[in-house]
Design a protein around this motif. Structure first.
Motif, mmCIF file in Angstrom:
data_model
loop_
_atom_site.group_PDB
_atom_site.id
_atom_site.type_symbol
_atom_site.label_atom_id
_atom_site.label_comp_id
_atom_site.label_asym_id
_atom_site.label_seq_id
_atom_site.Cartn_x
_atom_site.Cartn_y
_atom_site.Cartn_z
ATOM 1 N N LEU A 1 43.028 29.088 49.066
ATOM 2 C CA LEU A 1 43.717 30.285 48.609
ATOM 3 C C LEU A 1 43.582 30.388 47.090
ATOM 4 C CD1 LEU A 1 47.065 29.874 50.597
ATOM 5 C CD2 LEU A 1 45.048 31.173 51.278
ATOM 6 N N THR A 2 43.657 31.592 46.600
ATOM 7 C CA THR A 2 43.667 31.818 45.156
ATOM 8 C C THR A 2 45.076 32.259 44.760
ATOM 9 O OG1 THR A 2 41.335 32.460 45.161
ATOM 10 C CG2 THR A 2 42.643 33.065 43.239
ATOM 11 N N VAL A 3 45.759 31.403 44.015
ATOM 12 C CA VAL A 3 47.127 31.680 43.581
ATOM 13 C C VAL A 3 47.058 32.254 42.164
ATOM 14 C CG1 VAL A 3 49.409 30.711 43.221
ATOM 15 C CG2 VAL A 3 47.924 29.757 44.984
ATOM 16 N N ILE A 4 47.562 33.447 41.985
ATOM 17 C CA ILE A 4 47.325 34.203 40.749
ATOM 18 C C ILE A 4 48.648 34.519 40.073
ATOM 19 C CG2 ILE A 4 46.299 36.291 39.784
ATOM 20 C CD1 ILE A 4 44.513 36.413 42.274
ATOM 21 N N LEU A 5 48.695 34.294 38.773
ATOM 22 C CA LEU A 5 49.792 34.744 37.918
ATOM 23 C C LEU A 5 49.234 35.772 36.943
ATOM 24 C CD1 LEU A 5 50.437 31.470 38.484
ATOM 25 C CD2 LEU A 5 52.409 32.016 37.039
ATOM 26 N N ASP A 6 49.722 36.972 37.034
ATOM 27 C CA ASP A 6 49.320 38.050 36.128
ATOM 28 C C ASP A 6 50.399 38.202 35.063
ATOM 29 O OD1 ASP A 6 46.922 38.768 37.474
ATOM 30 O OD2 ASP A 6 48.111 39.768 39.008
ATOM 31 N N ILE A 7 50.009 37.998 33.801
ATOM 32 C CA ILE A 7 50.975 37.923 32.707
ATOM 33 C C ILE A 7 50.785 39.100 31.764
ATOM 34 C CG2 ILE A 7 51.778 36.533 30.765
ATOM 35 C CD1 ILE A 7 50.634 34.100 32.280
ATOM 36 N N THR A 8 51.885 39.750 31.468
ATOM 37 C CA THR A 8 51.913 40.780 30.435
ATOM 38 C C THR A 8 52.915 40.323 29.381
ATOM 39 O OG1 THR A 8 51.459 42.495 32.088
ATOM 40 C CG2 THR A 8 52.272 43.217 29.931
ATOM 41 N N PRO A 9 52.443 39.735 28.267
ATOM 42 C CA PRO A 9 53.378 39.119 27.311
ATOM 43 C C PRO A 9 54.335 40.097 26.651
ATOM 44 C CG PRO A 9 51.125 38.350 26.957
ATOM 45 C CD PRO A 9 51.041 39.504 27.892
ATOM 46 N N GLY A 10 53.898 41.319 26.416
ATOM 47 C CA GLY A 10 54.742 42.242 25.669
ATOM 48 C C GLY A 10 54.749 41.913 24.184
ATOM 49 N N GLN A 11 55.641 42.537 23.445
ATOM 50 C CA GLN A 11 55.687 42.319 22.008
ATOM 51 C C GLN A 11 56.353 40.981 21.679
ATOM 52 O OE1 GLN A 11 58.135 45.078 19.848
ATOM 53 N NE2 GLN A 11 59.761 45.093 21.393
ATOM 54 N N ARG A 12 55.992 40.430 20.530
ATOM 55 C CA ARG A 12 56.570 39.182 20.072
ATOM 56 C C ARG A 12 57.625 39.504 19.012
ATOM 57 N NH1 ARG A 12 53.465 33.900 17.424
ATOM 58 N NH2 ARG A 12 54.868 32.332 18.352
#
Length: 775
Positions: free
Chosen positions: A278-289
């Protein structure tokens, strides 16, 4: 009554049926309420005479309906649909329009005979025109034949009548095949079978580039998915790890100032290969710092005024990083007690984030407490010694500005005595003014005395020295405070001995030691064989693992009585003589290294002077002097170059007047490796060393450390001379390699060396095992 959902035209013939249904509903309603009441016209009866009960026609096991009471009046129930409305809803169908309506229905027997006759004649149309015809039924223009018993064969779907298999009788049950069906593909495994997976993290690059920390490495170090090594017992476990890692990534990003980060998770099952991971995926959108928009410390004034500001490293505009925030707060919590504020407390921070600007307003409340100075020392608990001796260990005095580093140092010194199971040191408020807007604090020492007795042992081996085992028994507080009695014994292949020592640690001053020693030993070396008794007193001020001192000293007196053999060249044989030696000794040292047990930089210089005299054949005074210098230079973080030089001389007496054990020798693990113990220098006709009046030694080591292990390459050189002045001639060299295992009490050493330009009778290889570096 629920109305019909769709209109339903029953026709004129349905009126009696509808009335029957209405009556049946009323009957069911009455049964449901426990009784059935039938309204009938009353029969004539005499006055006041009870009505005669009717005979019951119900079976014996069914209760008969209860008749209504006499004279009961029932309300008139209006019909749901009256007759006129019902008649209007039914269309008029005249008999002349459809003559079949007035014909009586044929019996079942007549119907079957007619269908059989039609099937026999093959005239399907006649079945509809001939009322009296007998024949088979016709379905879609096809006549259905009759069976032998008169029944007809019913058509099944679109199967033709000629299919004899449809008419064939069913096989008996005992001949029915009950074998399980075998599929072309293997049965799918259970849902909880083990699975493999790969982890894919998307969208972390931007946050990783902006951070000083490698977020990808940090995540992989803490990740439950990565910790599972791509394997799980089932898919549910993979999903649980994925949820945990999503929360972990959210915390990691928040710790770097990405408070608006969005984490999406999914499991890709599109791989068509069987048993594909299986391919376990985390899609990250950091946003502003987020960055610091303002920094405010809510605290009362300090002395000096900028004490907090100068030691608080946060600045406006820098990212809100958790490690930086916590480090800055810890710096304040540590610095204030070091500068006279023992009761300072750092409160709970407040950071107000503004999503529109991407800034956070930071506020930190700090309670500084009173500025304080050291006052009295008190002690409580199960005491090993009293408060007066605690004052000897303290490196502060009454009136000094409070410094938590001094308190920590006192705690470590107390632990180093080895007399406590537990010990704590903490300040206590007194409210007593010390002037200058300060107050005294009491240093409270809480003691819990531990077992005072210990047993210790050590072992070593060296070529020429043989095996050496040493054991000791110690009572560390037999004469409080810190008055110890030590008994020791040596068992070795070439040395045996026993001894007793009375030692007062921290005698009147911290790290100053007073010792009285009495011992008896027997030594059997190639250079000499001796039986020796020794009594000595010594005062020393030495470095300790807690406090490595830049300057040390030691001085003392000793009286030695020894019987030793020596080679007499005039007689050409070895003869035993008795020596009585009295002397004093003094030693000073300068230490500028970074470690007492394993230095990596700096230097050390130690000078030893021993004026003494021998009473063998008259009093013969002389001076023994020795200087040791060592230096350490770090080439890299893991490579250190180390070197040492030793020079020694005996002035004032001929070699023959000196006891063999008081002469200089060289060779062995602590001298020139590659040679046996005491094997360098002048020798007698039997090739046994006889010692000399001067010595010089040198050594160079390259030490490489990796983790708790190390490798050392070394070259040693040295020689012993008959005269009192070393002339650095005829130097002998040894080279070798060693291994180190580093522990918390120092490195363990194994060295293997060989002499360069080996002479007859010298060993090819020498081995040395001990604790600590060679120098």
């Amino acid at each position: 009554m629920r109305p019909f959902e769709k209109p339903c035209d029953l026709g004129r013939a349905g009126a009696p049926l509808l009335r029957s249904l209405v009556g049946l509903s009323a009957f069911a309603f009455a049964i449901g309420h426990g009784s059935l009441v039938v309204a009938q016209p009353p029969e004539p009866s005499p006055a006041n005479a009870p009505a005669a009960p009717k005979p019951s026609t119900a079976p014996d096991d069914i209760a008969a309906p209860t008749p209504p009471p006499a004279g009961a009046q029932f309300p008139e129930v209006p019909p749901i649909i009256d007759d006129d409305e019902f008649e209007r809803a039914i269309p008029d169908i005249a008999a002349e329009d459809d003559p079949e309506l007035d014909r009586p229905l044929e019996t079942i027997a007549e119907f079957e005979r007619r269908l059989t006759a039609v099937a026999a004649s093959g005239d399907a149309d006649a079945a509809e025109d001939d009322d009296a015809a007998d024949g088979a039924p016709v379905v879609d223009g096809v006549a259905i034949p009759a069976l032998a018993d008169g029944d007809v064969v019913e058509a099944i779907g679109d199967a033709p009548i000629s299919d004899v298999e449809l008419a064939a009788p069913l096989p008996p049950l005992e001949s029915f095949d009950v074998e399980p069906v075998e599929y072309a593909e293997a049965e799918e495994e259970a849902r909880d079978r083990s699975v493999t997976y790969i982890v894919q993290v998307n969208g972390l690059d931007a946050a990783d580039a902006a951070s000083d920390v490698d977020l990808a490495d940090l995540f992989s170090d803490l990740s439950a998915l990565y910790d599972g090594d791509g394997k799980a017992d089932n898919a549910a476990m993979v999903r649980a790890r994925l949820r945990a890692d999503a929360d972990l990534m959210q915390r990691i990003l928040a710790s770097e100032g990405f408070y608006d980060a969005a984490i999406g998770t999914r499991i890709d099952r599109t791989a068509r290969e069987r048993n594909a991971p299986l391919t376990v995926i985390l899609d990250i959108t950091p946003g502003q710092r987020y960055t610091l928009g303002s920094v405010s410390i809510d605290a009362e004034p300090t002395v000096p005024p900028a004490l907090i500001a100068d030691n608080f490293p946060l600045t406006i505009g820098e990212p809100i990083v958790a490690q930086r925030i916590q480090g800055a707060e810890a710096a304040i919590a540590l610095k204030l007690p070091e500068e006279g504020y023992p009761f300072a407390k750092v409160g709970q921070r407040d950071i107000l984030l503004d999503g529109a600007t991407g800034e956070g307003d930071y506020t930190l409340p700090v309670e500084i407490g009173p500025r304080s100075r050291f006052g009295a020392i008190e002690t409580t608990g199960d005491l090993a010694f009293d408060a007066e001796h605690v004052e000897v260990l303290a490196r502060f005095e009454r009136g000094h500005l409070y410094d938590s580093r001094m308190v920590d140092d006192l705690r470590q010194a107390l632990v180093a005595t080895g007399l406590f199971a537990t010990v704590a040191v903490e300040p206590q408020r007194t409210g007593e003014s010390a002037g200058d807007d300060t107050e005294y604090v009491t240093t409270l020492v809480t003691q819990q005395a531990g077992p005072p007795r210990t047993i210790a042992a050590s072992a070593g081996y060296g070529t020429g020295e043989g095996l050496r085992l040493e054991g000791s028994w110690t009572h560390r507080n037999l004469f409080p405070p810190e008055g110890a009695l030590i008994g020791r014994a040596i068992v070795g292949t070439q040395e045996q001995g026993i001894g007793a020592t009375l030692r007062r640690s921290n005698a009147g001053r911290r790290d100053r030691t007073f010792e009285l020693v009495a011992e008896a030993t027997r030594s059997n070396y190639d250079a000499f064989e001796a039986i020796t008794g020794r009594v000595a007193a010594r005062i020393s001020y030495d470095s300790t693992p807690i406090w490595q001192k830049k300057f040390t000293y030691a001085f003392g007196v000793e009286l030695i009585a020894t019987s030793e053999d020596d080679y007499e060249f005039t007689r050409g044989l070895r003869d035993r003589d008795f020596y009585t030696i009295a002397g004093i000794s003094g030693q000073v040292g300068i230490d500028r290294t970074d470690s007492l047990l394993d230095p990596t930089k700096g230097f050390r210089i130690t000078t030893l002077l021993q004026p003494e005299g021998s009473f063998a054949g008259g009093f013969s005074p002389y001076m023994r002097a020795r200087v040791d210098v060592s230096g350490y230079y770090p080439v890299t973080d893991s490579v250190v170059l180390a070197g040492r030089v030793r020079v020694g001389s005996i002035i004032g007496a001929a070699r023959e007047l000196l006891a063999p054990s008081r002469r200089f020798y060289a060779g062995g693990g602590g001298s020139v490796r590659g040679f046996g113990y005491q094997q360098l220098g002048p020798k007698d006709p039997n090739n046994d060393p006889i010692g000399g009046r001067s010595v010089n030694e040198a050594a160079v080591e390259a030490r490489y450390r990796f983790g708790n292990f190390g490798v050392v390459g070394f070259v040693d050189a040295g020689q012993v001379y008959r005269g009192s002045t070393p002339d650095f001639s005829n130097l002998r060299f040894g080279a070798g390699i060693g291994g180190r295992f580093y522990t918390n009490f120092g490195p363990m050493r194994l060295d293997i060396a060989t002499p360069i330009d080996r002479q007859p009778g010298e060993s090819r290889v020498s081995v040395y095992v001990s604790i600590g570096q060679a120098f």
